[in-house]
Write a protein that holds these residues in place. Structure first.
Motif, mmCIF file in Angstrom:
data_model
loop_
_atom_site.group_PDB
_atom_site.id
_atom_site.type_symbol
_atom_site.label_atom_id
_atom_site.label_comp_id
_atom_site.label_asym_id
_atom_site.label_seq_id
_atom_site.Cartn_x
_atom_site.Cartn_y
_atom_site.Cartn_z
ATOM 1 N N VAL A 109 0.904 -1.179 0.097
ATOM 2 C CA VAL A 109 0.061 -0.034 -0.062
ATOM 3 C C VAL A 109 0.805 1.197 -0.044
ATOM 4 N N GLU A 110 0.348 2.206 -0.840
ATOM 5 C CA GLU A 110 1.391 3.311 -1.092
ATOM 6 C C GLU A 110 1.114 4.630 -0.291
ATOM 7 N N ARG A 111 0.191 5.279 -1.218
ATOM 8 C CA ARG A 111 -0.130 6.716 -0.548
ATOM 9 C C ARG A 111 -1.463 7.005 -0.998
ATOM 10 N N ILE A 112 -1.879 8.343 -0.473
ATOM 11 C CA ILE A 112 -3.509 8.874 -0.891
ATOM 12 C C ILE A 112 -3.002 9.898 -1.715
ATOM 13 N N VAL A 113 -3.635 10.157 -3.081
ATOM 14 C CA VAL A 113 -3.479 11.083 -3.834
ATOM 15 C C VAL A 113 -4.836 11.824 -4.132
ATOM 16 N N ASN A 114 -4.640 13.185 -4.019
ATOM 17 C CA ASN A 114 -5.829 13.925 -4.605
ATOM 18 C C ASN A 114 -5.958 14.152 -5.959
ATOM 19 N N ILE A 115 -6.885 13.891 -6.821
ATOM 20 C CA ILE A 115 -6.843 13.974 -8.175
ATOM 21 C C ILE A 115 -8.269 14.364 -8.754
ATOM 22 N N ASN A 116 -8.223 14.770 -9.875
ATOM 23 C CA ASN A 116 -9.353 15.293 -10.435
ATOM 24 C C ASN A 116 -10.016 14.078 -11.276
ATOM 25 N N TRP A 117 -11.285 13.959 -11.375
ATOM 26 C CA TRP A 117 -12.242 12.938 -11.908
ATOM 27 C C TRP A 117 -11.939 12.944 -13.518
ATOM 28 N N GLU A 118 -11.727 14.156 -14.022
ATOM 29 C CA GLU A 118 -11.479 14.331 -15.584
ATOM 30 C C GLU A 118 -10.049 13.818 -15.775
#
Length: 313
Positions: A109-118
């Protein structure tokens, strides 16, 4: 309590911004995968697993965690890879899908990334494991695959899409003026489940794969005449490539030709944030997947309302 409320407020700010938080992980292979953080309850080192007779081949064993017995699914095997032989260095992602809690056995398990659904795109046609994917994205110049978990779970424990005879009798008493429903879901299995349930009550389905395609379809229909003469309601998943269900609902409410459409958000997401998000974007109802009677009753209520409005006008 204030901390919980702050967390709710912080996460609801993602609504309307078409964003999500993705937890990345790896299986036996070098390939990188992602799962929506909203579906993750916790991540822990794999505990001792207990074998039980007659388990599905994808199920590595059973773990007893915090007073609960949880099936642990070998995600490598479930997606066509090698089975995990040694679980001692593996992790379990405890998740909640479709009202059930299960563990996904992963290598890292690595990390949490905040990303745009686009930036979350439909899987390319002809991809090797396309039938196990709902989407792909790129993080740090590396392809990240988002698995069709609903398909995997349906293979382990198939969902019954039949409506009860009592509800079918109730629905037979109403005569809606419009019987077409738009269904938006990136999982082929989930679309088929909803379609079977909807068609069993005598309705027609228009099925699309994501929010962007749903909005484009609605806008094209509206150009051909009043959308309310063509469509009874919209049933939308929340997690979808390019445009999520929250953003789709907000776009419908902001379009004068679509704004009064009845929208049901139908999703495997669970948690305390959903009701706040549903109210924020103006959806008519939120239903966790998958209970055919709950979905059928929500459709019945929507069609009764639409028919009553149509008659009065």
């Amino acid at each position: 309590m204030s901390g919980i409320l702050d967390s709710v407020n912080q996460r609801t700010q993602l609504v309307g911004q078409n964003r999500l938080e993705l937890l990345t992980f790896r299986l036996n292979r070098r390939q990188r995968y992602g799962i929506n953080v909203f579906k993750v309850k916790e991540v822990l080192q794999c505990p001792k697993l207990t074998s039980m007779p007659h388990l599905h081949p994808f199920v590595k064993g059973v773990a007893y965690i915090r007073g609960q017995t949880i099936l642990v699914i070998d995600m490598s095997l479930a997606t066509g890879g090698r089975p995990v032989d040694d679980v001692s260095n593996c992790f379990i992602i405890i998740s909640e899908f479709n009202r059930s809690v299960q563990g996904f056995l992963v290598s890292a398990v690595e990390r949490i990334v905040n990303i745009n659904w686009e930036a979350i795109l439909p899987p390319p046609k002809g991809a090797g494991r396309n039938n196990y994917l709902t989407a792909v994205t790129e993080i740090e110049n590396e392809l990240v695959e988002i698995l069709d978990v609903e398909k995997i779970l349906d293979q382990i424990s198939p969902v019954d899409t039949r409506l009860s005879s009592e509800l079918l009798d109730e629905i037979s008493l109403i005569t809606p003026t419009v019987k077409t429903v738009l269904v938006a879901d990136d999982s082929m299995v989930a679309r088929k489940q909803v379609q079977r349930a909807i068609e069993s009550i005598g309705c027609n389905c228009i099925c699309v794969k994501d929010g962007k395609e749903a909005l484009r379809t609605l806008q094209m229909m509206a150009k051909n005449g009043s959308i309310y003469d063509q469509l009874a309601l919209v049933i939308s998943d929340i997690e979808m490539p390019e445009m999520d269900g929250y953003t789709l609902t907000a776009a419908i409410r902001n379009d004068p030709a679509l704004k009064d459409l009845h929208v049901i958000l139908h999703t495997s997401l669970s948690g305390v944030f959903n009701q706040a998000m549903v109210e924020r974007v103006g959806a008519n109802a939120f239903i966790p997947k998958f209970n055919p009677d709950e979905l059928g009753r929500a459709v019945k209520n929507a069609m009764t309302t639409v028919t009553a409005v149509s008659v009065s006008s």
